[in-house]
Write an enzyme that holds these catalytic residues in place. Structure first.
Site, short mmCIF file in Angstrom:
data_model
loop_
_atom_site.label_atom_id
_atom_site.label_comp_id
_atom_site.label_asym_id
_atom_site.label_seq_id
_atom_site.Cartn_x
_atom_site.Cartn_y
_atom_site.Cartn_z
N LEU A 151 9.62 39.03 29.43
CA LEU A 151 10.23 39.36 30.72
C LEU A 151 11.72 39.03 30.68
CD1 LEU A 151 7.69 38.25 33.47
CD2 LEU A 151 7.80 40.34 32.11
N GLY A 192 8.89 35.19 34.68
CA GLY A 192 9.37 34.24 33.66
C GLY A 192 10.06 33.06 34.31
N HIS A 193 10.94 33.34 35.29
CA HIS A 193 11.61 32.25 36.01
C HIS A 193 10.58 31.42 36.80
CE1 HIS A 193 14.99 35.30 35.88
NE2 HIS A 193 15.58 34.24 35.38
N LYS A 247 12.15 29.27 26.45
CA LYS A 247 12.27 29.50 24.99
C LYS A 247 12.73 30.91 24.69
CE LYS A 247 8.67 26.38 23.33
NZ LYS A 247 7.41 26.35 22.56
N LYS A 248 12.65 31.81 25.65
CA LYS A 248 13.14 33.18 25.44
C LYS A 248 14.59 33.14 24.95
CE LYS A 248 13.92 37.67 26.73
NZ LYS A 248 15.25 37.58 27.28
N LEU A 254 15.10 37.03 40.01
CA LEU A 254 13.97 36.25 39.48
C LEU A 254 12.75 37.11 39.20
CD1 LEU A 254 14.28 33.11 41.80
CD2 LEU A 254 15.39 33.56 39.60
N VAL A 303 7.28 34.31 29.03
CA VAL A 303 6.23 35.09 29.71
C VAL A 303 6.39 36.56 29.30
CG1 VAL A 303 5.28 35.76 31.95
CG2 VAL A 303 6.25 33.47 31.64
N GLN A 309 20.05 28.99 23.39
CA GLN A 309 20.56 28.29 24.58
C GLN A 309 19.79 26.99 24.80
OE1 GLN A 309 21.68 30.17 28.54
NE2 GLN A 309 19.58 29.61 29.01
O1 PAF Z 1 19.75 31.44 31.17
C1 PAF Z 1 20.48 31.70 32.16
O2 PAF Z 1 20.03 32.33 33.14
C2 PAF Z 1 21.92 31.24 32.18
O3 PAF Z 1 22.46 31.27 30.91
C3 PAF Z 1 22.09 29.84 32.83
C4 PAF Z 1 21.38 28.77 32.03
C5 PAF Z 1 21.55 29.86 34.25
C6 PAF Z 1 23.58 29.49 32.87
O4 PAF Z 1 24.31 30.41 33.60
#
Ligand code: PAF
Length: 289
Positions: A181, A32-33, A145-146, A29, A173, A150
């Site tokens: 990041l 950004g997370h 959004k990075k 982490l 971020v 997805q």
């Molecule tokens: O973005 C990520 O970290 C991964 O693709 C996710 C959404 C946790 C799925 O493994």
């Protein structure tokens, strides 16, 4: 903060936390997370975070083993954010038998851009995200959004499969010099790290050229790729796309003021970086006005 590893413990814990806001992660982490976690928290809901490195979304050529695993540090960061629940399953817990049932997202969205360079990537992502949603059963989930493609894919999946989960997009971020990041930034050598912000600068320059009325889209994309190549990058794509479905953005879209996004993926040495830039609304107003 409650940390659970097994599905049984997760189910028992979840009962104490109705209306969860969820942030799925693969760990390692960074700020950004944590910004996504804070955004989840700002909804007033208890927050659940998962940490699971999902083998299914790694191609055989990609190094699943090399993905950084920093569980202790991650848990300390999440505890400081007052997260309610952290799910840290083992691989055997999520995939106790070969995962032969997989979710196939629509190729029009999943086989372009990232999907074109990482075959099967979005099957792996969609499968694990659906599984995590089934396990955690959140009412809301935050995706950055990075990873623009997805985010779009998960949002569409929830809509089309009628999952009762609201998806919130989280802003990217950046470091002071503009680098988004990413867990992969740690693999950059000092020289590559100095070069890395060029990816975002390239996107900003393309947006400026669109604003100035640069004409056709494809030559502009090529110019962006050439600029990066000249600085030592190996390009996967530099693409100007419609924000809603990531299909090619045309000059007609520009004139109509349709939302657009510029996306890029490129390698510095062995490290692959991605980034994107949503076309600013003033550009749309300018183009349509
Ligand atoms: O973005 C990520 O970290 C991964 O693709 C996710 C959404 C946790 C799925 O493994």
């Amino acid at each position: 903060m409650q940390v659970v590893q097994s599905i049984a413990d997760l189910r028992a814990a979840r009962a104490h936390w109705p209306g969860l806001a969820f942030v799925p992660t693969m760990g390692n982490l960074h700020d950004g997370h944590l910004a996504l976690v804070r955004q989840a928290k700002a909804t007033g809901r208890p927050v659940a975070v998962s940490i699971f490195v999902n083998r299914l979304q790694f191609a055989p050529s990609e190094d699943f083993e090399r993905y950084p695993r920093t569980l202790e540090d991650d848990l300390a960061l999440l505890a400081a954010e007052n997260v309610a629940l952290v799910f840290t399953p083992t691989e055997a817990e999520i995939y106790p038998e070969p995962q032969t049932w997989r979710l196939q997202p629509p190729p029009a969205l999943a086989d372009i851009l990232e999907g074109a360079f990482r075959p099967g990537f979005f099957i792996g992502v969609a499968t694990v995200v659906l599984k995590l949603f089934n396990l955690v059963q959140p009412e809301l989930a935050v995706f950055g959004k990075k990873d623009y493609q997805q985010l779009l894919l998960v949002t569409q999946m929830c809509r089309q499969l009628a999952l009762p989960i609201e998806i919130l997009p989280g802003e990217t971020v950046r470091t002071e010099d503009g680098l988004a990041l990413s867990s992969r930034n740690r693999f950059l050598s000092p020289a590559e790290r100095a070069q890395a912000p060029e990816l975002q600068r390239c996107l900003v320059q393309l947006a400026a050229r669109l604003r100035e009325g640069a004409g056709a889209i494809e030559p502009l994309e090529r110019a962006g790729a050439d600029r990066l190549t000249a600085r030592g990058w190996q390009i996967d794509y530099v693409a100007i796309r419609r924000a809603a479905d990531l299909q090619p953005f045309t000059t007609a879209d520009l004139a109509d003021g349709a939302p657009g996004v510029i996306l890029a993926a490129a390698r510095l040495g062995s490290t692959r970086l991605i980034d994107n830039l949503e076309l600013p609304p003033e550009l749309r107003r300018h183009a349509s006005g």
